[in-house]
Design a protein around this motif. Structure first.
Motif, PDB file in Angstrom:
ATOM      1  N   ASN A  33     -38.198   7.666   8.781  1.00 35.92           N
ATOM      2  CA  ASN A  33     -38.709   6.417   9.520  1.00 35.92           C
ATOM      3  C   ASN A  33     -38.714   7.105  11.104  1.00 35.92           C
ATOM      4  OD1 ASN A  33     -38.631   4.708   7.844  1.00 35.92           O
ATOM      5  ND2 ASN A  33     -36.726   3.609   8.708  1.00 35.92           N
ATOM      6  N   LYS A 349     -46.522   2.979   3.715  1.00 31.77           N
ATOM      7  CA  LYS A 349     -45.486   2.767   4.565  1.00 31.77           C
ATOM      8  C   LYS A 349     -46.026   2.495   5.690  1.00 31.77           C
ATOM      9  CE  LYS A 349     -40.846   4.628   5.945  1.00 31.77           C
ATOM     10  NZ  LYS A 349     -39.881   3.537   5.354  1.00 31.77           N
ATOM     11  N   ILE A 351     -44.687   0.976   9.999  1.00 25.97           N
ATOM     12  CA  ILE A 351     -43.490   0.747  10.863  1.00 25.97           C
ATOM     13  C   ILE A 351     -44.256  -0.186  11.898  1.00 25.97           C
ATOM     14  CG2 ILE A 351     -41.908   1.484  12.623  1.00 25.97           C
ATOM     15  CD1 ILE A 351     -40.810   3.611  10.827  1.00 25.97           C
ATOM     16  N   TYR A 359     -37.457  -2.592  14.838  1.00 29.44           N
ATOM     17  CA  TYR A 359     -38.823  -2.497  14.286  1.00 29.44           C
ATOM     18  C   TYR A 359     -38.792  -3.253  12.866  1.00 29.44           C
ATOM     19  CZ  TYR A 359     -36.740   1.793  12.412  1.00 29.44           C
ATOM     20  OH  TYR A 359     -36.044   2.593  11.393  1.00 29.44           O
ATOM     21  N   ASP A 361     -39.763  -2.392   9.090  1.00 35.47           N
ATOM     22  CA  ASP A 361     -40.273  -1.023   8.026  1.00 35.47           C
ATOM     23  C   ASP A 361     -40.706  -1.853   6.903  1.00 35.47           C
ATOM     24  OD1 ASP A 361     -40.472   0.944   6.233  1.00 35.47           O
ATOM     25  OD2 ASP A 361     -38.219   1.477   6.283  1.00 35.47           O
TER      26      ASP A 361
END
Length: 513
Positions: A33, A349, A351, A359, A361
């Motif tokens: 991340n 993916k 964020i 945040y 995800d």
């Protein structure tokens, strides 16, 4: 923008120095991340794991640290469910795993000892002629776990390890190497960090490994049924390589390949060079040559190609992996029938920043291992089993690649709110399972009802003192369970994890925590 919760912050809070990040653990997920949040090395591909942390300064002093003590408990109410759980097994009922260890380094030498103790009650569950069994005993075993001994120089490392490996860009599945099965003993030559070249950076890992099986327990690639297979050990030669072209930041291209043979056949190969005998994955071509390197030597292979594209400005990434479970006859064969014996996964993916150090995800991933329509004229069978090695691509009866099940199609959607260590995740998951192998009637066109698992799950995580606590509650509806029409069963899969991070004890100011 405020600095979001980073891996280095986690280390300072939890007081731990771990030389490699356990696959699927908090630090491992946070590091990926952080790359999307510009808080991690943009040259790391995250396609060859476990990752190595930054070492203490080089000197002749001894550096050491205790690793987290982790207890994982798991329970299935009706039948086995769950994967990517390492040394745990596919079982109904209660199961637990305990791990603890230590790490030390002296100059180029690093030693990590992190054994795992597993217990599974393994009670009987509803089964039929196509799925499951009722005759397996309770399971207790001590594994070497996430342990390794290595020598490192610059970006390279060589050594022995029993750590789980993960190759490829997938988050929930990997076609060739995941943490679904217990870690196996392997020698390796690998990069510890991206190796810079005029064409960009390269990461790689080359292994030679011993694989085993246990006929007391069922096989994942045989629908959790017992099988009286031979107990001959197998030798796996495999590699993964990733390349980041210098002119396309954030793009990682790579491939994985694995070849296995029975150990007795390796030892009996008298007329082979050492390279073809012990590193055939580098010596053999990608098409049949009708020579000693082909099926006459009972060689089974898998290979995949992957792409991961990180888009840091969008805080997102896209990835895909496409693999084959057999040689093509020639280039024309690959061109004319590209989906024969093929599997793939694709994922995205993203964020999304929230006020403060928070945040979302978001992720979606799809994995397809069921045969393509050309099976009607050209059967490919189970993607994780080839005729030359009857145990298939397994270690201790568990598949080393995608853990959802042989030939399964898996779709997963996740949304996780993250605030430092605190997390709250939601997951939707669908698994479509084929029945058996090597017969047209075993697929939907033959009239067999589809067994489909549809589930919803919640995954909270929080911090209490020096402990990280995580849980998972997954509600699963199994439609046409065991491929029996209108036989629907409800299953609850629960998981509870607690990791305790020890305080610094050695007084060495150079050790990073």
């Amino acid at each position: 923008m405020k600095l979001l919760f980073s891996l280095c912050f986690l280390m300072s809070v939890c007081s731990v120095q771990s030389q490699t990040l356990v696959i699927g653990g908090l630090e491992d997920i946070t590091a990926r991340n952080n790359q999307l949040l510009h808080n991690a090395d943009s040259l790391v591909s995250f396609t060859i794991r476990p990752l190595s942390q930054k070492r203490p300064p080089k000197n002749n002093r001894l550096h050491y640290a205790l690793l987290p003590a982790t207890l994982v408990q798991q329970y299935n109410t009706h039948h086995p469910y769950g994967w990517n759980d390492g040394s745990m097994m596919a079982a109904k009922g209660y199961q637990t795993q305990l791990s603890v260890g230590a790490w030390a380094s002296l100059g180029p030498l690093e030693v990590q000892l992190r054994p795992e103790l597993v217990y599974a009650a393994n009670p009987p569950y509803q089964s039929n002629a196509y799925y499951g069994n009722t005759g397996t005993p309770t399971y207790t075993k001590l594994f070497p776990g996430q342990s390794s001994v290595r020598l490192s120089a610059g970006p390279l490392s060589v050594g022995l390890s029993t750590e789980n490996l993960w190759w490829g860009p997938g988050m929930n599945s990997s076609l060739l190497m995941s943490n679904n099965a217990p870690g196996f003993l392997h020698g390796f030559l690998a990069t510890r960090k991206p190796l810079k070249t005029p064409l960009g950076t390269i990461e790689f890992q080359l292994i030679g490994a011993r694989l085993t099986n246990n006929n007391q327990y069922p096989y994942e690639n045989r629908q959790l049924q017992l099988a009286g297979l031979n107990n001959d050990g197998r030798y796996l030669s495999a590699y993964a390589i990733s390349w980041n072209p210098r002119w396309v930041p954030g793009l990682f291209l790579g491939m994985t390949r694995g070849m296995q043979r029975y150990w007795k056949d390796v030892q009996g190969s008298q007329n082979m060079s050492l390279l073809k005998k012990y590193v055939p994955v580098l010596a053999n071509t990608f098409q049949k040559q009708n020579n000693q390197g082909d099926d006459t030597l009972n060689t089974d292979q898998l290979a995949s190609f992957f792409l991961r594209w990180v888009l840091p400005q969008s805080k997102a990434e896209f990835y895909v992996e496409y693999g084959y479970n057999d040689y093509g006859q020639n280039i024309r064969d690959y061109m004319m029938s590209p989906t024969h014996s093929a599997a793939y996964l694709v994922g995205f993916k993203k964020i999304m920043l929230l006020p403060g150090d928070q945040y979302l995800d978001l992720g979606i991933e799809m994995t397809r291992m069921a045969q393509s329509p050309d099976y009607i004229t050209r059967e490919a069978g189970n993607w994780y089993e080839h005729g030359q090695v009857v145990q298939g691509y397994t270690h201790l009866n568990q598949m080393m690649g995608a853990g959802a099940g042989f030939g399964a199609n898996l779709q997963t959607i996740k949304a996780t709110w993250v605030s430092r260590v605190k997390q709250l995740g939601f997951q939707l998951e669908r698994v479509e399972r084929p029945r058996a192998i090597n017969s047209i009637v075993d697929y939907p066109l033959g009239g067999v009802p589809k067994w489909t698992d549809l589930s919803i799950g919640i995954m909270p995580q929080w911090k209490y003192g020096n402990a990280i606590i995580g849980a998972k509650l997954q509600l699963i509806n199994s439609a046409n369970y065991m491929w029996e029409q209108n036989l629907n069963r409800f299953n609850i899969h629960t998981r509870f994890m607690i990791s305790y991070y020890f305080n610094k004890k050695d007084g060495d100011k150079n050790t990073r925590f």
